[in-house]
Design an enzyme around this catalytic site. Structure first.
Site, PDB file in Angstrom:
ATOM      1  N   LYS A  86      19.755 -15.025  72.120  1.00 42.76           N
ATOM      2  CA  LYS A  86      20.590 -13.871  71.765  1.00 42.76           C
ATOM      3  C   LYS A  86      21.757 -14.204  70.829  1.00 42.76           C
ATOM      4  O   LYS A  86      22.816 -13.593  70.887  1.00 42.76           O
ATOM      5  CB  LYS A  86      21.116 -13.136  73.016  1.00 42.76           C
ATOM      6  CG  LYS A  86      20.096 -12.859  74.086  1.00 42.76           C
ATOM      7  CD  LYS A  86      18.763 -12.386  73.608  1.00 42.76           C
ATOM      8  CE  LYS A  86      18.751 -11.050  72.908  1.00 42.76           C
ATOM      9  NZ  LYS A  86      17.358 -10.763  72.389  1.00 42.76           N
ATOM     10  N   GLY A  88      21.142 -14.793  67.254  1.00 44.40           N
ATOM     11  CA  GLY A  88      20.772 -14.633  65.849  1.00 44.40           C
ATOM     12  C   GLY A  88      19.439 -15.266  65.482  1.00 44.40           C
ATOM     13  O   GLY A  88      19.114 -15.385  64.292  1.00 44.40           O
ATOM     14  N   TRP A  91      17.034 -13.046  63.301  1.00 44.53           N
ATOM     15  CA  TRP A  91      17.529 -12.945  61.928  1.00 44.53           C
ATOM     16  C   TRP A  91      17.291 -14.259  61.167  1.00 44.53           C
ATOM     17  O   TRP A  91      16.808 -14.262  60.031  1.00 44.53           O
ATOM     18  CB  TRP A  91      19.021 -12.590  61.965  1.00 44.53           C
ATOM     19  CG  TRP A  91      19.615 -12.192  60.657  1.00 44.53           C
ATOM     20  CD1 TRP A  91      18.963 -11.740  59.543  1.00 44.53           C
ATOM     21  CD2 TRP A  91      21.005 -12.205  60.322  1.00 44.53           C
ATOM     22  NE1 TRP A  91      19.860 -11.465  58.535  1.00 44.53           N
ATOM     23  CE2 TRP A  91      21.122 -11.740  58.995  1.00 44.53           C
ATOM     24  CE3 TRP A  91      22.163 -12.551  61.032  1.00 44.53           C
ATOM     25  CZ2 TRP A  91      22.356 -11.628  58.354  1.00 44.53           C
ATOM     26  CZ3 TRP A  91      23.399 -12.437  60.399  1.00 44.53           C
ATOM     27  CH2 TRP A  91      23.486 -11.978  59.073  1.00 44.53           C
ATOM     28  N   HIS A 150      14.699 -22.808  71.741  1.00 46.51           N
ATOM     29  CA  HIS A 150      15.971 -22.560  72.435  1.00 46.51           C
ATOM     30  C   HIS A 150      16.403 -23.808  73.221  1.00 46.51           C
ATOM     31  O   HIS A 150      17.365 -23.751  73.993  1.00 46.51           O
ATOM     32  CB  HIS A 150      15.837 -21.393  73.408  1.00 46.51           C
ATOM     33  CG  HIS A 150      15.873 -20.033  72.768  1.00 46.51           C
ATOM     34  ND1 HIS A 150      16.601 -19.748  71.636  1.00 46.51           N
ATOM     35  CD2 HIS A 150      15.282 -18.860  73.134  1.00 46.51           C
ATOM     36  CE1 HIS A 150      16.443 -18.463  71.314  1.00 46.51           C
ATOM     37  NE2 HIS A 150      15.645 -17.903  72.191  1.00 46.51           N
ATOM     38  N   SER A 181      24.698  -9.278  74.692  1.00 46.38           N
ATOM     39  CA  SER A 181      23.372  -9.101  74.097  1.00 46.38           C
ATOM     40  C   SER A 181      22.286  -9.480  75.114  1.00 46.38           C
ATOM     41  O   SER A 181      21.265  -8.794  75.247  1.00 46.38           O
ATOM     42  CB  SER A 181      23.267  -9.969  72.841  1.00 46.38           C
ATOM     43  OG  SER A 181      22.043  -9.766  72.188  1.00 46.38           O
ATOM     44  N   LYS A 304      22.290  -3.763  68.224  1.00 49.30           N
ATOM     45  CA  LYS A 304      23.442  -3.303  67.440  1.00 49.30           C
ATOM     46  C   LYS A 304      23.674  -4.170  66.210  1.00 49.30           C
ATOM     47  O   LYS A 304      24.096  -3.697  65.169  1.00 49.30           O
ATOM     48  CB  LYS A 304      24.713  -3.356  68.300  1.00 49.30           C
ATOM     49  CG  LYS A 304      25.003  -2.123  69.097  1.00 49.30           C
ATOM     50  CD  LYS A 304      26.445  -2.160  69.580  1.00 49.30           C
ATOM     51  CE  LYS A 304      26.814  -0.846  70.254  1.00 49.30           C
ATOM     52  NZ  LYS A 304      28.187  -0.886  70.794  1.00 49.30           N
TER      53      LYS A 304
END
Ligand code: PAP
Length: 338
Positions: A86, A88, A91, A150, A181, A304
Site C-alpha cells: 500500500k 505505491g 503505480w 513486498h 490505505s 484516492k
C-alpha cells in the site's frame, strides 16, 4: 487467449498475463516442505501473520519467502520493484513497465497493455508466485525481467540482494497514509476495525511489517549502493511525476534521449500511468494469474491516490503516537517522514 509468445525471441518486459495466460496454477502446488518451520513461528493478528526473521509476514507468504530464498534463479538484467504493501507498488509497476517496454509499446499508443490490464497483471509478484509454487512462470518471461516483491530487504534471496547484476527500485510512503490505505484494502477480505489495525501498526504487526524496518532495510541498501538500489518516496513522486520518471528511466538503463524528450515521452508515460487513467481501465480482478489466494477488484488498487488521508481516520493523539514510534525507529538513519 493467444498462444504464449516464445520467450527466446522477445525482449522483456512483456505483460506477464500475456505470457502465462489465465491458467491459475498450471498444475503447480504450494510448497509444503516448510510447514514445520512455518507452524513453529510466533503468530499474531486476525489476518494470520507469522513472525519470520524480524518480519510479520502472512503465513501463506512465509512459504514463498523461504522458497524464493532457496530457489530463485536470477538472470542478468533482472529488475526488482520493492515496497511495503500500500505504498505505491501498483503505480511503480506501471511506470517501470511503461518505461522499460516503450519500444514495443509506445506509451501514447491506443493498444498499450496498461490500457487493458491492471499493472499487477503486467508485472509479476515474485512472493506470490513462490508461495503458490508457480515460480516456473518467471522462467517463461523474456529478459530483462521486471518483478516485484513486498519482502524486507533482509529476507531477499541472496542471489538478488548480493547480485550486482540485479537492480532494485524501492518505493515507500508516509506510514500513517499506508495504514489508512491498508485498512481500506484489507477490510474487503477480513473483519477488523481501523482501531485494531492501528494498534497492530503501532506494534509493527501489519503485513510485511514493521514498516519502519522494511523502509530502513532498503534505505540502508540504497545508501550503500545507490547505483543498485533506487529509493523513492510516493509523496515526492506525486509532487513531480515527470522528474521522477526521468530518474527512473536513467536508473533502469533506459534514459530518455533528446528525441524521446522532444516527442514528449516522459509526459506520455506519466499520463498513461496516472491514477485516473489506470483506474479507468476495465480490467478484471487481480489475483488468479499471480497465484494469490485472495482476489481483489481492479478498482480496489485505485482508491484516492492522495497524500494525507490519515487526517480523515486518525485522531491527533493517534497521529502523535504513531509519529513518535516511527521517528524513534528511524532516528539516526538520515530518513524522516515529518
Ligand atoms: P498494493 O500493495 O496492494 O500493490 P499499492 O499499489 O502499493 O498497493 O498502494 C495502493 C495505493 O496507491 C492506493 O492509495 P490510497 O489507498 O491512499 O488511495 C492507491 O490509490 C495508490 N495508487 C494506485 N495507483 C496510483 C497511481 N497511478 N498514482 C497515484 N497513486 C496510486
Amino acid at each position: 487467449m493467444a498462444a504464449p509468445p516464445s520467450a527466446s525471441i522477445l525482449v522483456g518486459p512483456v505483460p506477464f498475463k500475456d505470457v502465462v495466460g489465465d491458467d491459475d496454477d498450471n498444475g503447480a502446488a504450494p510448497p509444503d516442505e516448510y510447514d514445520d518451520i512455518v507452524s513453529a513461528l510466533p503468530t499474531s493478528t486476525t489476518i494470520g501473520l507469522r513472525h519470520y526473521h524480524g518480519a510479520w509476514v502472512s503465513e501463506w507468504r512465509v512459504r514463498g519467502v523461504i522458497s524464493a530464498q532457496r530457489r530463485f534463479v536470477p538472470r542478468p538484467g533482472d529488475m526488482l520493484l520493492g515496497s511495503p504493501p500500500k505504498c505505491g507498488t501498483t503505480w511503480l509497476k506501471a511506470l517501470s513497465f511503461a518505461v522499460m517496454a516503450r519500444d514495443a509499446y509506445p506509451p501514447a499508443g491506443a493498444g498499450h497493455p496498461l490500457r487493458r490490464l491492471n499493472p499487477h497483471d503486467c508485472v509479476p509478484f515474485m512472493d506470490e508466485l513462490f508461495s503458490a509454487g508457480q515460480q516456473a512462470k518467471l522462467d517463461a518471461l523474456p529478459s530483462p525481467r521486471l518483478m516485484n516483491t513486498h519482502m524486507h530487504h533482509s529476507l531477499l534471496p541472496a542471489s538478488v540482494a548480493d547480485n550486482p547484476a540485479c537492480k532494485i527500485v524501492y518505493v515507500c510512503r508516509e506510514p500513517k497514509d499506508m495504514v489508512v490505505s491498508m485498512w481500506h484494502f484489507l477490510r474487503g477480505a477480513w473483519r477488523f476495525t481501523f482501531a485494531e489495525l492501528f494498534e497492530w501498526a503501532c506494534e509493527g504487526k501489519t503485513p510485511n511489517g514493521p514498516v519502519w524496518e522494511h523502509i530502513l532495510g532498503y534505505w540502508r541498501a540504497s545508501r550503500a549502493a545507490p547505483e543498485r538500489v533506487m529509493f523513492l518516496r510516493y509523496e515526492e513522486m506525486l509532487a513531480d511525476p515527470i522528474g521522477h520518471v526521468r530518474e527512473l528511466a536513467r536508473f533502469l538503463g533506459r534514459p530518455f534521449s533528446a528525441a524521446d524528450e522532444a516527442a514528449g515521452l516522459p509526459a506520455s508515460v506519466v499520463e498513461l500511468c496516472s491514477f485516473e487513467a489506470l483506474r479507468g481501465v476495465s480490467a478484471r480482478s487481480v489475483g488468479s494469474c499471480s497465484g494469490s489466494r485472495v482476489e481483489f477488484s481492479h478498482q480496489s488498487y485505485f482508491r484516492k491516490g492522495a497524500v494525507g488521508d490519515w487526517t480523515n481516520h486518525m485522531t491527533a493523539d493517534m497521529a502523535r503516537r504513531f509519529d513518535a514510534i516511527v521517528e524513534d525507529k528511524l532516528r539516526g538513519s538520515g530518513l524522516a517522514f515529518n
